[in-house]
Design a protein around this motif. Structure first.
Motif, PDB file in Angstrom:
ATOM      1  N   ASN A 246     -13.025  -4.673   1.183  1.00  0.00           N
ATOM      2  CA  ASN A 246     -13.059  -4.261   2.592  1.00  0.00           C
ATOM      3  C   ASN A 246     -11.942  -4.889   3.418  1.00  0.00           C
ATOM      4  N   GLY A 247     -10.753  -4.960   2.813  1.00  0.00           N
ATOM      5  CA  GLY A 247      -9.603  -5.487   3.526  1.00  0.00           C
ATOM      6  C   GLY A 247      -9.509  -7.001   3.563  1.00  0.00           C
ATOM      7  N   LYS A 248     -10.481  -7.683   2.938  1.00  0.00           N
ATOM      8  CA  LYS A 248     -10.426  -9.151   2.905  1.00  0.00           C
ATOM      9  C   LYS A 248      -9.494  -9.641   1.810  1.00  0.00           C
ATOM     10  N   GLY A 249      -9.257  -8.772   0.829  1.00  0.00           N
ATOM     11  CA  GLY A 249      -8.357  -9.123  -0.263  1.00  0.00           C
ATOM     12  C   GLY A 249      -9.060  -9.793  -1.427  1.00  0.00           C
ATOM     13  N   ALA A 250      -8.383  -9.810  -2.574  1.00  0.00           N
ATOM     14  CA  ALA A 250      -8.929 -10.436  -3.778  1.00  0.00           C
ATOM     15  C   ALA A 250      -7.773 -10.836  -4.686  1.00  0.00           C
ATOM     16  N   ASN A 251      -7.999 -11.897  -5.454  1.00  0.00           N
ATOM     17  CA  ASN A 251      -6.958 -12.446  -6.339  1.00  0.00           C
ATOM     18  C   ASN A 251      -7.262 -12.187  -7.804  1.00  0.00           C
ATOM     19  N   TRP A 252      -6.250 -12.376  -8.639  1.00  0.00           N
ATOM     20  CA  TRP A 252      -6.430 -12.377 -10.088  1.00  0.00           C
ATOM     21  C   TRP A 252      -5.276 -13.152 -10.723  1.00  0.00           C
ATOM     22  N   ILE A 253      -5.417 -13.475 -11.992  1.00  0.00           N
ATOM     23  CA  ILE A 253      -4.396 -14.209 -12.747  1.00  0.00           C
ATOM     24  C   ILE A 253      -3.699 -13.250 -13.698  1.00  0.00           C
ATOM     25  N   SER A 254      -2.367 -13.394 -13.806  1.00  0.00           N
ATOM     26  CA  SER A 254      -1.599 -12.527 -14.705  1.00  0.00           C
ATOM     27  C   SER A 254      -0.525 -13.333 -15.429  1.00  0.00           C
ATOM     28  N   LYS A 255      -0.176 -12.898 -16.646  1.00  0.00           N
ATOM     29  CA  LYS A 255       0.954 -13.489 -17.370  1.00  0.00           C
ATOM     30  C   LYS A 255       2.272 -12.895 -16.904  1.00  0.00           C
ATOM     31  N   LYS A 257       4.808 -11.256 -13.949  1.00  0.00           N
ATOM     32  CA  LYS A 257       5.080 -11.364 -12.517  1.00  0.00           C
ATOM     33  C   LYS A 257       4.900 -10.023 -11.818  1.00  0.00           C
ATOM     34  N   GLU A 258       5.214  -8.929 -12.532  1.00  0.00           N
ATOM     35  CA  GLU A 258       5.070  -7.592 -11.964  1.00  0.00           C
ATOM     36  C   GLU A 258       3.587  -7.288 -11.701  1.00  0.00           C
ATOM     37  N   ILE A 259       3.327  -6.649 -10.586  1.00  0.00           N
ATOM     38  CA  ILE A 259       1.951  -6.355 -10.192  1.00  0.00           C
ATOM     39  C   ILE A 259       1.382  -5.186 -10.993  1.00  0.00           C
ATOM     40  N   GLN A 260       0.221  -5.438 -11.587  1.00  0.00           N
ATOM     41  CA  GLN A 260      -0.594  -4.405 -12.238  1.00  0.00           C
ATOM     42  C   GLN A 260      -2.012  -4.632 -11.722  1.00  0.00           C
ATOM     43  N   ASN A 261      -2.399  -3.895 -10.703  1.00  0.00           N
ATOM     44  CA  ASN A 261      -3.607  -4.180  -9.929  1.00  0.00           C
ATOM     45  C   ASN A 261      -4.887  -3.823 -10.691  1.00  0.00           C
ATOM     46  N   PRO A 262      -5.736  -4.825 -11.003  1.00  0.00           N
ATOM     47  CA  PRO A 262      -6.978  -4.545 -11.731  1.00  0.00           C
ATOM     48  C   PRO A 262      -8.103  -4.007 -10.842  1.00  0.00           C
ATOM     49  N   TYR A 263      -7.921  -4.096  -9.516  1.00  0.00           N
ATOM     50  CA  TYR A 263      -8.986  -3.658  -8.612  1.00  0.00           C
ATOM     51  C   TYR A 263      -8.908  -2.166  -8.283  1.00  0.00           C
ATOM     52  N   TYR A 264      -7.735  -1.565  -8.456  1.00  0.00           N
ATOM     53  CA  TYR A 264      -7.583  -0.139  -8.164  1.00  0.00           C
ATOM     54  C   TYR A 264      -6.989   0.654  -9.331  1.00  0.00           C
ATOM     55  N   GLY A 265      -6.416  -0.026 -10.317  1.00  0.00           N
ATOM     56  CA  GLY A 265      -5.845   0.680 -11.443  1.00  0.00           C
ATOM     57  C   GLY A 265      -4.746   1.626 -11.012  1.00  0.00           C
ATOM     58  N   SER A 266      -4.725   2.816 -11.579  1.00  0.00           N
ATOM     59  CA  SER A 266      -3.651   3.780 -11.309  1.00  0.00           C
ATOM     60  C   SER A 266      -3.651   4.285  -9.866  1.00  0.00           C
ATOM     61  N   GLN A 267      -4.766   4.115  -9.141  1.00  0.00           N
ATOM     62  CA  GLN A 267      -4.828   4.573  -7.749  1.00  0.00           C
ATOM     63  C   GLN A 267      -3.830   3.819  -6.872  1.00  0.00           C
ATOM     64  N   MET A 268      -3.729   2.520  -7.090  1.00  0.00           N
ATOM     65  CA  MET A 268      -2.753   1.686  -6.360  1.00  0.00           C
ATOM     66  C   MET A 268      -2.259   0.596  -7.299  1.00  0.00           C
ATOM     67  N   LEU A 269      -1.581   1.010  -8.355  1.00  0.00           N
ATOM     68  CA  LEU A 269      -1.240   0.119  -9.458  1.00  0.00           C
ATOM     69  C   LEU A 269      -0.368  -1.059  -9.032  1.00  0.00           C
ATOM     70  N   THR A 270       0.574  -0.839  -8.130  1.00  0.00           N
ATOM     71  CA  THR A 270       1.515  -1.898  -7.750  1.00  0.00           C
ATOM     72  C   THR A 270       1.194  -2.528  -6.392  1.00  0.00           C
ATOM     73  N   CYS A 271      -0.009  -2.279  -5.894  1.00  0.00           N
ATOM     74  CA  CYS A 271      -0.424  -2.873  -4.628  1.00  0.00           C
ATOM     75  C   CYS A 271      -0.716  -4.357  -4.819  1.00  0.00           C
ATOM     76  N   GLY A 272       0.004  -5.217  -4.130  1.00  0.00           N
ATOM     77  CA  GLY A 272      -0.263  -6.652  -4.211  1.00  0.00           C
ATOM     78  C   GLY A 272       1.012  -7.476  -4.208  1.00  0.00           C
ATOM     79  N   ARG A 273       0.864  -8.773  -4.336  1.00  0.00           N
ATOM     80  CA  ARG A 273       1.999  -9.693  -4.336  1.00  0.00           C
ATOM     81  C   ARG A 273       1.620 -10.946  -5.115  1.00  0.00           C
TER      82      ARG A 273
END
Length: 279
Positions: A246-255, A257-273
């Motif tokens: 709900n716009g509060k945001g969420a984090n995850w760990i990745s190996k 550096k490029e963003i692959q968003n696990p919360y939206y998948g292909s809908q917003m794959l590169t959304c994040g920083r």
């Protein structure tokens, strides 16, 4: 009479190993040469490699052979051999750290194989480097690997794969021997292991990706606490999606550096920083 006493003593010595082996659901046994000299070595080797409901070790000082019995669904012979090496005893898979070997009692200082020289062939040097890197890995590395597999399955929005990887994560978590962890990792593990097991169990209970993603948000926060205490062999990236929750945001760990968003998948794959680099 003396022969009867010796036989009885031998039976009593072997009973703990057999009893321990019978507790393993997926029992597997291997024999491996392990360096050492005396009864004190035997006690140290067996204690280092044995863990309740996970593995047991019986080392023969005459043959220098360790019989390792373990639950193959939760650990491996190499994982046991690594613990033995960290206690000071060389074996075919791992060489004991020099400082640990140096601290062994005099009677336990076995003759070591000559270390690889700079003039050795290139492939031998590469193998040694890879071997050393494995030795330096944290005992919690399998937990991180399972977590990353869960993350990758969420990127694909594959609920069945998430369920499978979360079940593997739960099994790995339940197989960690807390007593084998270093002080820093031990303290972090104490803070989060119950939550990690509970969260992975919920994610493994069904294939609803939306529900899995909600639980993954909490799982990632607890994993972040854990990885900050780990000895990492490569950097990790603490990434942030501003849209989720709900716009509060969420984090995850990745190996990566490029963003692959696990919360939206292909809908917003590169959304994040990238919010932080963990080293």
């Amino acid at each position: 009479m003396k022969s009867i006493i010796k036989i009885a003593a031998l039976i009593l010595f072997l009973l703990p190993v057999s009893a321990s082996a019978q507790q393993f659901k997926h029992s597997k046994q291997v024999t491996v040469p392990v360096s050492g000299n005396c009864d004190m070595c035997a006690a140290t080797i067996q204690k280092a490699g044995s863990a309740k409901q996970l593995s047991s070790v019986n080392w023969n000082k005459d043959t220098k052979i360790a019989t390792i019995t373990f639950d193959s669904s939760r650990t491996s012979a190499d994982a046991v051999l690594k613990k033995i090496a960290l206690a000071g005893y060389d074996n075919p898979s791992f060489r004991a750290p020099d400082d640990v070997y140096a601290a062994l009692p005099g009677c336990c200082k076995y003759e070591r194989a000559v270390a690889v020289q700079p003039a050795a062939q290139q492939h031998q040097m590469q193998d040694h480097k890879a071997h050393e890197q494995i030795q330096n890995q944290s005992l919690l590395q399998p937990v991180l690997n399972n977590y990353l597999a869960v993350k990758d399955a969420l990127v694909q929005s594959d609920g069945a794969a998430v369920q499978q990887q979360a079940a593997a994560l739960q099994k790995t978590l339940e197989g960690i021997s807390m007593s084998s962890l270093g002080e820093k990792e031990h303290m972090a593990w104490m803070k989060v292991y119950e939550q990690l097991i509970a969260e992975s169990k919920v994610m493994a209970a069904g294939k609803d990706v939306a529900k899995q993603r909600r639980v993954f948000m909490e799982l990632s926060q607890h994993m972040y606490t854990l990885v900050q205490a780990m000895e990492l062999t490569e950097p990790l990236y603490w990434q942030f999606c501003p849209m989720y929750n709900n716009g509060k945001g969420a984090n995850w760990i990745s190996k990566e550096k490029e963003i692959q968003n696990p919360y939206y998948g292909s809908q917003m794959l590169t959304c994040g920083r990238v919010a932080a680099t963990i080293e």
